[in-house]
Enzyme design. Structure first.
Site, PDB file in Angstrom:
ATOM      1  N   ALA A  18       0.808  -1.232   0.000  1.00  0.00           N
ATOM      2  CA  ALA A  18       0.000   0.000   0.000  1.00  0.00           C
ATOM      3  C   ALA A  18       0.834   1.271   0.000  1.00  0.00           C
ATOM      4  O   ALA A  18       0.301   2.350   0.243  1.00  0.00           O
ATOM      5  CB  ALA A  18      -0.940   0.001   1.201  1.00  0.00           C
ATOM      6  N   SER A  19       2.116   1.173  -0.292  1.00  0.00           N
ATOM      7  CA  SER A  19       2.938   2.377  -0.306  1.00  0.00           C
ATOM      8  C   SER A  19       2.747   3.198  -1.573  1.00  0.00           C
ATOM      9  O   SER A  19       3.138   4.363  -1.636  1.00  0.00           O
ATOM     10  CB  SER A  19       4.425   2.009  -0.150  1.00  0.00           C
ATOM     11  OG  SER A  19       4.849   1.161  -1.198  1.00  0.00           O
ATOM     12  N   ARG A  20       2.114   2.581  -2.583  1.00  0.00           N
ATOM     13  CA  ARG A  20       1.901   3.301  -3.850  1.00  0.00           C
ATOM     14  C   ARG A  20       0.791   2.608  -4.635  1.00  0.00           C
ATOM     15  O   ARG A  20       0.271   1.565  -4.249  1.00  0.00           O
ATOM     16  CB  ARG A  20       3.183   3.338  -4.690  1.00  0.00           C
ATOM     17  CG  ARG A  20       3.707   1.960  -5.072  1.00  0.00           C
ATOM     18  CD  ARG A  20       4.966   2.033  -5.919  1.00  0.00           C
ATOM     19  NE  ARG A  20       6.079   2.559  -5.156  1.00  0.00           N
ATOM     20  CZ  ARG A  20       6.945   1.816  -4.462  1.00  0.00           C
ATOM     21  NH1 ARG A  20       6.799   0.481  -4.467  1.00  0.00           N
ATOM     22  NH2 ARG A  20       7.920   2.337  -3.799  1.00  0.00           N
ATOM     23  N   GLY A  21       0.396   3.198  -5.747  1.00  0.00           N
ATOM     24  CA  GLY A  21      -0.502   2.561  -6.701  1.00  0.00           C
ATOM     25  C   GLY A  21      -1.888   2.259  -6.164  1.00  0.00           C
ATOM     26  O   GLY A  21      -2.477   3.022  -5.401  1.00  0.00           O
ATOM     27  N   ILE A  22      -2.434   1.118  -6.584  1.00  0.00           N
ATOM     28  CA  ILE A  22      -3.807   0.741  -6.244  1.00  0.00           C
ATOM     29  C   ILE A  22      -3.960   0.546  -4.743  1.00  0.00           C
ATOM     30  O   ILE A  22      -4.955   0.953  -4.148  1.00  0.00           O
ATOM     31  CB  ILE A  22      -4.219  -0.530  -7.009  1.00  0.00           C
ATOM     32  CG1 ILE A  22      -4.261  -0.248  -8.513  1.00  0.00           C
ATOM     33  CG2 ILE A  22      -5.579  -1.032  -6.533  1.00  0.00           C
ATOM     34  CD1 ILE A  22      -4.469  -1.482  -9.374  1.00  0.00           C
ATOM     35  N   GLY A  23      -2.968  -0.073  -4.097  1.00  0.00           N
ATOM     36  CA  GLY A  23      -3.050  -0.290  -2.658  1.00  0.00           C
ATOM     37  C   GLY A  23      -3.180   1.010  -1.897  1.00  0.00           C
ATOM     38  O   GLY A  23      -4.006   1.123  -0.973  1.00  0.00           O
ATOM     39  N   LYS A  42       7.225  -3.086   1.587  1.00  0.00           N
ATOM     40  CA  LYS A  42       8.675  -3.192   1.760  1.00  0.00           C
ATOM     41  C   LYS A  42       9.381  -1.846   1.792  1.00  0.00           C
ATOM     42  O   LYS A  42      10.426  -1.696   2.412  1.00  0.00           O
ATOM     43  CB  LYS A  42       9.268  -4.015   0.609  1.00  0.00           C
ATOM     44  CG  LYS A  42       9.045  -5.499   0.702  1.00  0.00           C
ATOM     45  CD  LYS A  42       9.668  -6.217  -0.490  1.00  0.00           C
ATOM     46  CE  LYS A  42      11.175  -6.009  -0.545  1.00  0.00           C
ATOM     47  NZ  LYS A  42      11.788  -6.732  -1.673  1.00  0.00           N
ATOM     48  N   TYR A 168       3.897 -15.922 -14.792  1.00  0.00           N
ATOM     49  CA  TYR A 168       3.093 -14.836 -14.219  1.00  0.00           C
ATOM     50  C   TYR A 168       1.639 -15.268 -14.046  1.00  0.00           C
ATOM     51  O   TYR A 168       1.025 -15.015 -13.005  1.00  0.00           O
ATOM     52  CB  TYR A 168       3.158 -13.587 -15.102  1.00  0.00           C
ATOM     53  CG  TYR A 168       2.191 -12.509 -14.655  1.00  0.00           C
ATOM     54  CD1 TYR A 168       2.345 -11.886 -13.424  1.00  0.00           C
ATOM     55  CD2 TYR A 168       1.114 -12.138 -15.458  1.00  0.00           C
ATOM     56  CE1 TYR A 168       1.455 -10.910 -13.003  1.00  0.00           C
ATOM     57  CE2 TYR A 168       0.218 -11.160 -15.042  1.00  0.00           C
ATOM     58  CZ  TYR A 168       0.391 -10.547 -13.812  1.00  0.00           C
ATOM     59  OH  TYR A 168      -0.508  -9.593 -13.390  1.00  0.00           O
ATOM     60  N   LYS A 172      -0.375 -15.321 -10.591  1.00  0.00           N
ATOM     61  CA  LYS A 172      -1.543 -14.454 -10.389  1.00  0.00           C
ATOM     62  C   LYS A 172      -2.796 -15.287 -10.149  1.00  0.00           C
ATOM     63  O   LYS A 172      -3.634 -14.946  -9.307  1.00  0.00           O
ATOM     64  CB  LYS A 172      -1.733 -13.545 -11.612  1.00  0.00           C
ATOM     65  CG  LYS A 172      -2.515 -12.273 -11.307  1.00  0.00           C
ATOM     66  CD  LYS A 172      -1.750 -11.378 -10.350  1.00  0.00           C
ATOM     67  CE  LYS A 172      -2.598 -10.197  -9.917  1.00  0.00           C
ATOM     68  NZ  LYS A 172      -1.908  -9.357  -8.924  1.00  0.00           N
TER      69      LYS A 172
END
Length: 417
Positions: A18-23, A42, A168, A172
């Site tokens: 959640a440090s960036r983007g969608i999170g 991280k 991948y 996923k």
């Protein structure tokens, strides 16, 4: 945008990555309700290529109205996850919602994918999601509104989504299999659902994969945040669903999706995995001007006498000043396979030029692909958008120039390539 209703007020969300983007977007949406957010990621120190840390994200969550606990967590590490879960419970009194957002991506074939990358994707996407869920579930069972939301696709077994990036897809789909199994295992106790975007979402990872021009074809992370908010606001008997952001928001009365576009009105790049049947994907892709790779191409006369050379002979016959004026781009094609080599297409100066070797000026976009797929692309049997989506084409530079190539292909079709 979907309006906040206050349903997540006082709830504690544990969000991985959640440090960036969608999170981070989901964290901010929940924070506007007054939720408690655990940022489990991280990045504690600034990354040279990726924006944001757990601490900068925490500042934004607090500014949005939420309480926050930033935790340095590698979700491959059981001890780190366990410590973060325990600290979350001590800080907020429990955990109500788990969002498994952290993910790794590498879109390469079996022979081209190092085992280090395979281990990374399986370790984060599959094992990390399973492990984090396992450690959080005991606390969710004590919650009044327990929910697990995995950001993963429907389990679509069409081989087109495996053949170009098997590792991948396996990783996923592992996240999606957690939804399938845990939703049934904890039915009546915990809601477990999956959410996936209809189109590409502008994130740092997407920028790295697609180059500077990819953003124009994306929606912002806000659409996933709004859709996640709608799903997480539902009761625990709403479970076992594989949801698409656009469909969720339509059900909640959202009609204007241009508000989520990075560049409103620009064609959007469809995301992976969303064909319920091959026919459905064909229809979806063609609406965006693409030709799905698994659809049988028209039975044109095969090229002969050197397919790449013949292709460039015809390209030179159809380019002119009007094409140059409309395109304004220099292309370099790095081809592999039976007819490997470097070729160029200059649609930026004069009347245009094309041929073998390095371009006369710095390339605005570099396209790397198999020579056989290149011939198909210029024969109208494989369009750039679909070639990129299925991993047949790698693009470095301005993604929009790939779309402009389709106009040139139309001219070539008239020339009866």
């Amino acid at each position: 945008m979907l309006q906040n209703s206050g349903k997540l007020a006082g709830c504690t969300l544990f969000i991985t990555g959640a440090s960036r983007g969608i999170g981070k977007a989901i964290a901010l949406k929940a924070a506007r309700d007054g939720a408690n957010v655990v940022i489990a990621a991280k990045t504690a120190e600034p990354h040279p290529k990726l924006p944001g840390t757990i601490f900068t994200a925490a500042d934004e969550v607090e500014a949005a109205g939420g309480k926050v606990l930033p935790c340095v967590v590698d979700i491959r590490d059981e001890q780190q996850i366990g410590a973060a879960v325990q600290k979350a419970v001590e800080t907020f009194g429990g955990i109500d919602i788990l969002v498994n957002n952290a993910s790794a991506i590498n879109l390469t074939g079996t022979l081209e994918t190092p085992m280090k990358k395979v281990d990374l994707m399986l370790g984060i996407n599959l094992r990390g999601t399973y492990l984090t869920s396992k450690l959080v579930i005991p606390h969710l069972l004590k919650s009044r509104r327990p929910h697990i939301l995995n950001l993963s696709p429907p389990l679509n077994l069409n081989p087109v989504w495996f053949k170009n990036h098997t590792a991948y897809t396996m990783a996923k789909y592992g996240m999606s299999m957690c939804v399938l199994g845990m939703a049934e295992e904890f039915r009546g106790q915990i809601a477990v659902n999956a959410l996936w975007p209809r189109t590409a979402i502008q994130t740092a990872a997407m920028d790295m994969l697609g180059g500077d021009g990819i953003g124009k074809q994306c929606r912002t992370a806000d659409i996933m945040a709004d859709a996640a908010y709608a799903v997480l606001s539902k009761p625990k008997d709403y479970t076992g669903h594989f949801l698409v952001d656009e469909d969720v928001l339509k059900e909640h009365g959202v009609k204007d999706f241009d508000q989520y576009a990075v560049q409103p009105g620009h064609p959007l790049l469809p995301d992976f995995f969303l064909d319920e049947a091959p026919e459905t994907l064909v229809q979806q892709m063609e609406q965006h001007g693409a030709t799905p790779a698994f659809k049988a191409p028209p039975s044109d006369t095969p090229l002969s006498g050197g397919p790449i050379g013949n292709t460039f002979d015809i390209i030179r016959g159809v380019i002119n000043e009007d094409v140059v004026k409309a395109t304004q781009g220099v292309y370099r094609f790095d081809l592999s396979g039976d007819h490997s080599g470097v070729w160029f297409l200059d649609l930026k100066s004069g009347s245009g030029s094309a041929g073998q070797g390095e371009p006369p000026a710095k390339a605005d976009v570099v396209m790397t692909m198999d020579s056989g797929d290149f011939a198909k692309m210029f024969a109208g049997q494989l369009k750039p958008t679909m070639a990129f989506m299925t991993g047949k084409l790698r693009i470095k530079g301005d993604m929009t120039l790939a779309i402009k190539l389709e106009k040139l292909m139309g001219r070539m079709s008239k020339a009866k390539l």
